[in-house]
Design an enzyme around this catalytic site. Structure first.
Site, PDB file in Angstrom:
ATOM      1  N   GLY A  14       0.356   6.068   5.706  1.00 35.38           N
ATOM      2  CA  GLY A  14      -0.011   6.596   4.381  1.00 35.38           C
ATOM      3  C   GLY A  14      -1.434   7.130   4.418  1.00 35.38           C
ATOM      4  O   GLY A  14      -2.331   6.497   4.982  1.00 35.38           O
ATOM      5  N   ALA A  25     -16.298  12.672  11.645  1.00 41.63           N
ATOM      6  CA  ALA A  25     -17.265  11.849  12.377  1.00 41.63           C
ATOM      7  C   ALA A  25     -16.871  11.699  13.845  1.00 41.63           C
ATOM      8  O   ALA A  25     -17.732  11.732  14.734  1.00 41.63           O
ATOM      9  CB  ALA A  25     -17.378  10.474  11.711  1.00 41.63           C
ATOM     10  N   ARG A  75       4.963   8.830   9.442  1.00 43.08           N
ATOM     11  CA  ARG A  75       5.345   7.528  10.001  1.00 43.08           C
ATOM     12  C   ARG A  75       6.455   7.841  11.001  1.00 43.08           C
ATOM     13  O   ARG A  75       7.507   8.347  10.604  1.00 43.08           O
ATOM     14  CB  ARG A  75       5.831   6.588   8.895  1.00 43.08           C
ATOM     15  N   ASP A 106      -1.834  -0.770   9.616  1.00 45.38           N
ATOM     16  CA  ASP A 106      -1.161  -1.714  10.499  1.00 45.38           C
ATOM     17  C   ASP A 106      -0.155  -1.051  11.457  1.00 45.38           C
ATOM     18  O   ASP A 106      -0.183  -1.296  12.664  1.00 45.38           O
ATOM     19  CB  ASP A 106      -0.425  -2.707   9.583  1.00 45.38           C
ATOM     20  N   THR A 128      -6.628   2.644   4.878  1.00 47.56           N
ATOM     21  CA  THR A 128      -5.481   2.479   3.980  1.00 47.56           C
ATOM     22  C   THR A 128      -5.993   2.021   2.621  1.00 47.56           C
ATOM     23  O   THR A 128      -6.927   1.211   2.556  1.00 47.56           O
ATOM     24  CB  THR A 128      -4.436   1.461   4.507  1.00 47.56           C
ATOM     25  N   ASP A 130      -4.631   0.051   0.815  1.00 48.80           N
ATOM     26  CA  ASP A 130      -4.172  -1.324   0.553  1.00 48.80           C
ATOM     27  C   ASP A 130      -5.219  -2.385   0.917  1.00 48.80           C
ATOM     28  O   ASP A 130      -5.120  -3.520   0.457  1.00 48.80           O
ATOM     29  CB  ASP A 130      -2.893  -1.614   1.344  1.00 48.80           C
ATOM     30  N   ASP A 132      -5.419  -4.050   3.521  1.00 56.11           N
ATOM     31  CA  ASP A 132      -4.670  -5.224   3.992  1.00 56.11           C
ATOM     32  C   ASP A 132      -4.722  -5.411   5.512  1.00 56.11           C
ATOM     33  O   ASP A 132      -3.800  -5.980   6.096  1.00 56.11           O
ATOM     34  CB  ASP A 132      -3.208  -5.106   3.525  1.00 56.11           C
ATOM     35  N   ARG A 174       1.247  -2.243  -1.264  1.00 59.13           N
ATOM     36  CA  ARG A 174       2.327  -2.757  -0.395  1.00 59.13           C
ATOM     37  C   ARG A 174       2.531  -4.248  -0.628  1.00 59.13           C
ATOM     38  O   ARG A 174       2.796  -4.630  -1.765  1.00 59.13           O
ATOM     39  CB  ARG A 174       2.031  -2.448   1.073  1.00 59.13           C
ATOM     40  N   GLU A 226       2.421  -3.684  -6.766  1.00 59.22           N
ATOM     41  CA  GLU A 226       3.816  -3.333  -6.453  1.00 59.22           C
ATOM     42  C   GLU A 226       4.518  -4.447  -5.665  1.00 59.22           C
ATOM     43  O   GLU A 226       5.723  -4.631  -5.796  1.00 59.22           O
ATOM     44  CB  GLU A 226       3.896  -2.001  -5.701  1.00 59.22           C
ATOM     45  N   ARG A 247       4.593  -0.236 -22.975  1.00 62.40           N
ATOM     46  CA  ARG A 247       4.730   1.052 -22.291  1.00 62.40           C
ATOM     47  C   ARG A 247       4.417   0.807 -20.820  1.00 62.40           C
ATOM     48  O   ARG A 247       3.442   0.131 -20.488  1.00 62.40           O
ATOM     49  CB  ARG A 247       3.750   2.075 -22.868  1.00 62.40           C
TER      50      ARG A 247
HETATM   51  O1  F6P Z   1       0.138   1.864   2.688  1.00 61.53           O
HETATM   52  C1  F6P Z   1      -0.255   2.763   1.714  1.00 61.53           C
HETATM   53  C2  F6P Z   1       0.810   2.913   0.665  1.00 61.53           C
HETATM   54  O2  F6P Z   1       0.340   3.832  -0.309  1.00 61.53           O
HETATM   55  C3  F6P Z   1       1.261   1.616  -0.002  1.00 61.53           C
HETATM   56  O3  F6P Z   1       0.360   1.180  -1.000  1.00 61.53           O
HETATM   57  C4  F6P Z   1       2.613   2.003  -0.530  1.00 61.53           C
HETATM   58  O4  F6P Z   1       3.456   0.869  -0.630  1.00 61.53           O
HETATM   59  C5  F6P Z   1       3.127   2.952   0.526  1.00 61.53           C
HETATM   60  O5  F6P Z   1       1.995   3.439   1.215  1.00 61.53           O
HETATM   61  C6  F6P Z   1       3.906   4.120  -0.037  1.00 61.53           C
HETATM   62  O6  F6P Z   1       4.374   4.867   1.036  1.00 61.53           O
HETATM   63  P1  F6P Z   1       5.028   6.317   0.926  1.00 61.53           P
HETATM   64  O7  F6P Z   1       3.937   7.310   0.972  1.00 61.53           O
HETATM   65  O8  F6P Z   1       5.900   6.383   2.121  1.00 61.53           O
HETATM   66  O9  F6P Z   1       5.772   6.377  -0.374  1.00 61.53           O
END
Ligand code: F6P
Length: 331
Positions: A14, A25, A75, A106, A128, A130, A132, A174, A226, A247
């Site tokens: 992503g 850089a 990916r 990752d 990323t 995330d 993470d 994620r 999410e 909403r």
């Molecule tokens: O890892 C980054 C991320 O944006 C996550 O937060 C999310 O779950 C995922 O990628 C969404 O992936 P895609 O771009 O394949 O919809």
């Protein structure tokens, strides 16, 4: 240690704001060290398909402030196979690459480990939204994504306040709650749901809304990571149990776009610089990571095994903000 004359750079997984700053850089540092730089397009898949472009200093001009990635990203399923990796290795040999800088998360680093096992040194740069990645305090893109989500939620709050409504907002992340928790604190959310904390709907949502009401609020903001569940389902449960008509907003990919902010530009530039120097210093096969403000190099396998935990003290701080409001009302 092998001489480094030419390296490749790619972005994978992503995208994240600041990836372009990292690419810039890497290219500029490589050129400063007398190393040629090849851009591999579309991540590991580009290495399999020999999809590349030579990068000069001018190729990365004016990209520091741009979101997305000029190298495109993907990916790659093929890279998970031995056949795919063999083809990628052939491309590395054909291009005469002495190493590759892989910018991503990752999945990108798992690919990096596989390629390094085939004899191509790889240095990973964590990027990323995330945040993470276990080995690093910070991943490029996180701060900008937080600010984007905050900006959207501030706007939502205006209309929620006017209509005295409840808003349920789903943010990305994620399987991690970093984005949700940081954003939740920054917008003064009524409740934040994260995957790291088992959900007790009565305690974590219903009572939070009731307490907020007692504190005098007439609109409510629920932030859902999410990975903690679907905002649509949470909204439905609120409707059934609290009798409101919430909403629901799923922020989605808007969080990945936009010009990187100061932190992401600066971190990406430092990480890109250190990634090139990692080849020269130790031959590569590491992830450059931020730890205690500085940049360290961690061997890829070790880095992949490292875990990072959501700082639950931040969760407590978020809850205390509401408790303080409630007590101030004499409840
Ligand atoms: O890892 C980054 C991320 O944006 C996550 O937060 C999310 O779950 C995922 O990628 C969404 O992936 P895609 O771009 O394949 O919809």
């Amino acid at each position: 240690m092998r001489e480094i004359k030419r390296i490749g750079v790619l972005t994978s997984g992503g995208d994240a704001p600041g990836m372009n700053a990292a690419v810039r850089a890497v290219v500029r540092t490589a050129l400063a060290c007398g190393i040629e730089c090849v851009g591999i397009r579309r991540g590991w898949q580009g290495l399999i398909n020999s999809d590349f472009v030579m990068l000069e200093s001018s190729s990365v001009g004016h990209i520091l402030s741009r979101g997305g990635t000029i190298l495109y990203t993907a990916r790659s399923e093929d890279f998970m196979t031995e056949k795919g990796r063999e083809r990628a290795l052939s491309t590395c040999k054909m291009l005469g690459l002495d190493g590759i800088v892989a910018i991503g998360g990752d999945g990108t680093f798992r690919g990096a480990l596989e390629l390094s096992r085939l004899g191509i040194p790889v240095v990973g740069v964590p990027a990323t939204i995330d945040n993470d990645i276990g080995c690093t305090n910070y991943t490029i893109g996180f701060d900008t994504a937080c600010n984007t989500a905050i900006d959207c939620i501030d706007k939502l709050r205006d209309t929620m306040q006017s209509h005295e409504r409840c808003s349920v907002v789903e943010v990305m992340g994620r399987n991690a709650g970093f984005l949700a928790l940081y954003v939740g604190i920054a917008v003064g959310a009524t409740a934040v749901l994260v995957p790291e904390r088992e959900l007790d709907f009565q305690r974590d949502v219903v009572e939070r809304i009731q307490d907020s009401r007692l504190a005098g609020n007439t609109h409510f903001m629920i932030v859902v990571a999410e990975g903690a569940g679907s905002a649509v389902e949470i909204g439905e449960k609120i409707r059934e149990s609290v009798g409101m008509e919430p909403r629901v907003t799923v922020l989605g990919h808007i969080q990945r776009g936009g010009s990187p902010n100061a932190r992401d530009r600066e971190t990406a530039t430092r990480m890109g610089y250190h990634a090139v120097h990692a080849f020269l210093k130790s031959g590569g096969d590491c992830i450059v990571a931020t730890q205690e403000g500085g940049i360290v190099e961690i061997p890829i396998e070790e880095a992949l095994a490292m875990k990072k935990h959501l700082q639950m003290d931040r969760y407590e701080i978020m809850e205390t903000m509401q408790l303080g409001a409630l007590r101030a009302k004499g409840n």
